[in-house]
Scaffold this active site. Structure first.
Site, PDB file in Angstrom:
ATOM      1  N   GLN A 183      32.815  38.978  22.949  1.00 12.13           N
ATOM      2  CA  GLN A 183      31.456  39.499  22.749  1.00 12.13           C
ATOM      3  C   GLN A 183      31.294  40.025  21.327  1.00 12.13           C
ATOM      4  O   GLN A 183      30.269  39.791  20.672  1.00 12.13           O
ATOM      5  CB  GLN A 183      31.161  40.607  23.760  1.00 12.13           C
ATOM      6  CG  GLN A 183      31.110  40.103  25.188  1.00 12.13           C
ATOM      7  CD  GLN A 183      30.856  41.198  26.207  1.00 12.13           C
ATOM      8  OE1 GLN A 183      30.746  42.369  25.851  1.00 12.13           O
ATOM      9  NE2 GLN A 183      30.769  40.822  27.464  1.00 12.13           N
TER      10      GLN A 183
ATOM     11  N   ASP B 180      38.709  38.540  33.133  1.00  5.01           N
ATOM     12  CA  ASP B 180      37.788  38.703  34.268  1.00  5.01           C
ATOM     13  C   ASP B 180      38.438  38.322  35.601  1.00  5.01           C
ATOM     14  O   ASP B 180      37.900  38.622  36.664  1.00  5.01           O
ATOM     15  CB  ASP B 180      36.528  37.856  34.054  1.00  5.01           C
ATOM     16  CG  ASP B 180      35.702  38.384  32.880  1.00  5.01           C
ATOM     17  OD1 ASP B 180      35.812  39.578  32.563  1.00  5.01           O
ATOM     18  OD2 ASP B 180      34.949  37.595  32.277  1.00  5.01           O
TER      19      ASP B 180
ATOM     20  N   LYS C  18      35.058  47.959  31.495  1.00  2.47           N
ATOM     21  CA  LYS C  18      34.186  46.866  31.964  1.00  2.47           C
ATOM     22  C   LYS C  18      33.074  47.481  32.816  1.00  2.47           C
ATOM     23  O   LYS C  18      32.797  48.667  32.708  1.00  2.47           O
ATOM     24  CB  LYS C  18      35.017  45.845  32.743  1.00  2.47           C
ATOM     25  CG  LYS C  18      36.023  45.095  31.872  1.00  2.47           C
ATOM     26  CD  LYS C  18      35.339  44.130  30.932  1.00  2.47           C
ATOM     27  CE  LYS C  18      36.330  43.370  30.078  1.00  2.47           C
ATOM     28  NZ  LYS C  18      35.671  42.581  29.038  1.00  2.47           N
TER      29      LYS C  18
HETATM   30  C1  S3P Z   1      32.550  37.674  27.785  1.00  2.00           C
HETATM   31  C2  S3P Z   1      33.686  38.194  27.237  1.00  2.00           C
HETATM   32  C3  S3P Z   1      34.537  39.171  27.937  1.00  2.00           C
HETATM   33  C4  S3P Z   1      34.308  39.133  29.441  1.00  2.00           C
HETATM   34  C5  S3P Z   1      32.866  39.142  29.802  1.00  2.00           C
HETATM   35  C6  S3P Z   1      32.127  37.972  29.172  1.00  2.00           C
HETATM   36  C7  S3P Z   1      31.742  36.751  26.970  1.00  2.00           C
HETATM   37  O1  S3P Z   1      34.237  40.467  27.459  1.00  2.00           O
HETATM   38  O2  S3P Z   1      34.969  40.204  30.074  1.00  2.00           O
HETATM   39  O3  S3P Z   1      32.721  39.037  31.220  1.00  2.00           O
HETATM   40  O4  S3P Z   1      30.900  36.027  27.523  1.00  2.00           O
HETATM   41  O5  S3P Z   1      31.960  36.706  25.753  1.00  2.00           O
HETATM   42  P1  S3P Z   1      34.906  41.016  26.092  1.00  2.00           P
HETATM   43  O6  S3P Z   1      34.665  39.996  25.090  1.00  2.00           O
HETATM   44  O7  S3P Z   1      34.209  42.277  25.729  1.00  2.00           O
HETATM   45  O8  S3P Z   1      36.346  41.237  26.470  1.00  2.00           O
END
Ligand code: S3P
Length: 434
Positions: A173, A319, A346
């Site tokens: 993210q 996840d 989370k």
């Molecule tokens: C996601 C990245 C992960 C994941 C989330 C979706 C994404 O989070 O846990 O469900 O779509 O980039 P982080 O990047 O914060 O670890």
């Protein structure tokens, strides 16, 4: 008196799992094409768009930014506004429960010449935002948050400068927020990842014509970049598949086929791990669509050895860890992992939620600041499960419930809609009870 909304969701025991399922579209990929479609030129068409409530939050925020979006079941049409065509919103943008919406959209808003305010629900309002506020501020955006770097975020965007960013934590993210902002900065923005995380943003940006390069863990994007609209199909969500794979591996004589699942190697660490533990998994009909590998997964019951999950693969199954921990109770030697402190921030504190619910089911579990050890060869008993409003906790313990004699009651079970509104119906269709 309990109202319909707080009546726990009952999941009965099952003997086996049998059948063929198709999953809703991948949540991560859906968010990205919606966001990029909004700032592309032309009309983007997305088939198989996720039914997830989180992705709906992304669409609603984009509509509030003046983007024309039509939805016909799982087909979405987005009339792109170009890099500079979004409109200043009249009210706060509500990201709901979705960390992806807030963080990735912040990357786009950082480069817009107006003020915006991003809010979320109680869970999202507790999630850390320093990780995007610092680098986006370095690029030139002015961002105010609540105390402790928490939402809501007030973003005063404008012209951005490129940065060379080394995220202190592995987060797709955060990487995405910086790459999206990099689209609007003049020059080359780079992100050096400590550990490779899911690369859907890089693939989508490439499909839409951005100048993006990835080599040796460094991703660079050139800006300002004009994106062109695309017509894409979203593969089934492998993170949703995880619950059905785990259930098939817990119930003797099970056999399940999952059609059209996304098999991007930055997301399939769970499949590799299960195979290493002895799971009979088969992939067929493998193809690549719009840069993303897709195929069918066949899983059958088989005894599992257990494993110590190496910390370097944790970001690639982050996840899936709650349901893997549940599955750990059914392995020979148990399952352990460290290096997963991210699970505490989370949608809920997932390490605590998993440990607490396993104990409620009579299982032993050791909790560390950044991981869990779940001993193997344990029997799970019926219990009332606390979902903590977290979709992945509710689904992981629905799977656990199948493998008891008594079944489970899941408090707040309706939260599965965050990623998989059809979860309970799909589970009922393939659970064999007689
Ligand atoms: C996601 C990245 C992960 C994941 C989330 C979706 C994404 O989070 O846990 O469900 O779509 O980039 P982080 O990047 O914060 O670890």
């Amino acid at each position: 008196m309990r109202t319909a909304i707080d009546t726990p969701r009952r999941v009965h025991a099952a003997k086996q799992l049998r059948g063929t399922i198709t999953l809703p579209g991948d949540k991560s990929i859906s968010h990205r094409y919606a966001l990029l479609g909004a700032i592309a030129e032309g009309t983007t068409r997305i088939r198989g768009f996720a039914s997830s409530r989180d992705c709906q939050s992304t669409l609603e925020c984009l509509r509030d930014l003046g983007v024309g979006i039509e939805r016909d079941h799982d087909e979405i049409t987005i009339r792109g506004c170009g890099l500079n065509g979004l409109r200043e919103p009249g009210a706060s943008l509500d990201a709901g429960n979705s960390g992806s919406t807030m963080r990735m959209l912040a990357g786009i808003l950082a480069g817009q010449p107006f003020k915006s305010r991003l809010t979320g629900d109680i869970s999202l309002s507790r999630r850390p935002m320093k990780r995007i506020i610092e680098p986006l501020s370095q690029m030139g955006a002015r961002i105010r948050s609540a105390e402790g770097w928490l939402p809501p975020l007030e973003i005063e965007g404008g012209s951005l400068r490129p940065i060379h960013f080394q995220p202190p934590i592995a987060s797709a993210q955060v990487k995405t927020a910086i790459l999206f902002a990099g689209l609007m900065a003049r020059g080359e923005t780079t992100v050096s990842e400590p550990v490779a995380t899911r690369n859907h943003s890089e693939i989508a940006l490439g499909q839409m014509g951005a100048k993006i390069r990835c080599a040796n863990g460094v991703i660079s994007i050139g800006g300002p970049a004009r994106l062109h609209a695309v017509s894409v199909s979203i593969p089934g969500d492998i993170s949703s598949a995880a619950f059905f794979l785990a259930a098939a591996l817990m119930l003797p004589d099970s056999e399940i086929i999952i059609r059209g699942a996304g098999l991007n190697s930055t997301r399939t660490a769970m499949l590799d791990l299960l195979r290493r533990m002895g799971a009979p998994l088969e992939i067929t009909n493998l193809e690549t669509a719009h840069g993303e590998p897709v195929g069918d997964i066949r899983a059958a019951f088989g005894p599992l050895q257990g494993a110590e999950i190496p910390p370097e693969i944790v970001p690639n199954l982050i996840d899936e860890l709650p349901v893997l921990a549940v599955l750990g109770t059914r392995t020979e030697k148990g399952l352990s992992f460290r290096g997963a402190a991210e699970l505490r921030v989370k949608e809920s504190d997932r390490l605590h939620a998993v440990a607490e619910n396993l104990r409620r089911m009579g299982a032993k579990v050791e909790e560390f600041p950044d991981g869990l050890f779940v001993p193997g060869r344990q029997t799970l008993h019926g219990a009332e499960i606390e979902s903590y409003g977290d979709h992945r906790i509710a689904m992981a313990f629905a799977v656990a419930g199948l493998a008891t004699e008594e079944g489970v009651d899941i408090r707040g079970g309706e939260c599965v809609g965050i990623s998989f509104p059809e979860f309970f119906e799909t589970l009922e269709r393939v659970a064999v009870r007689a």
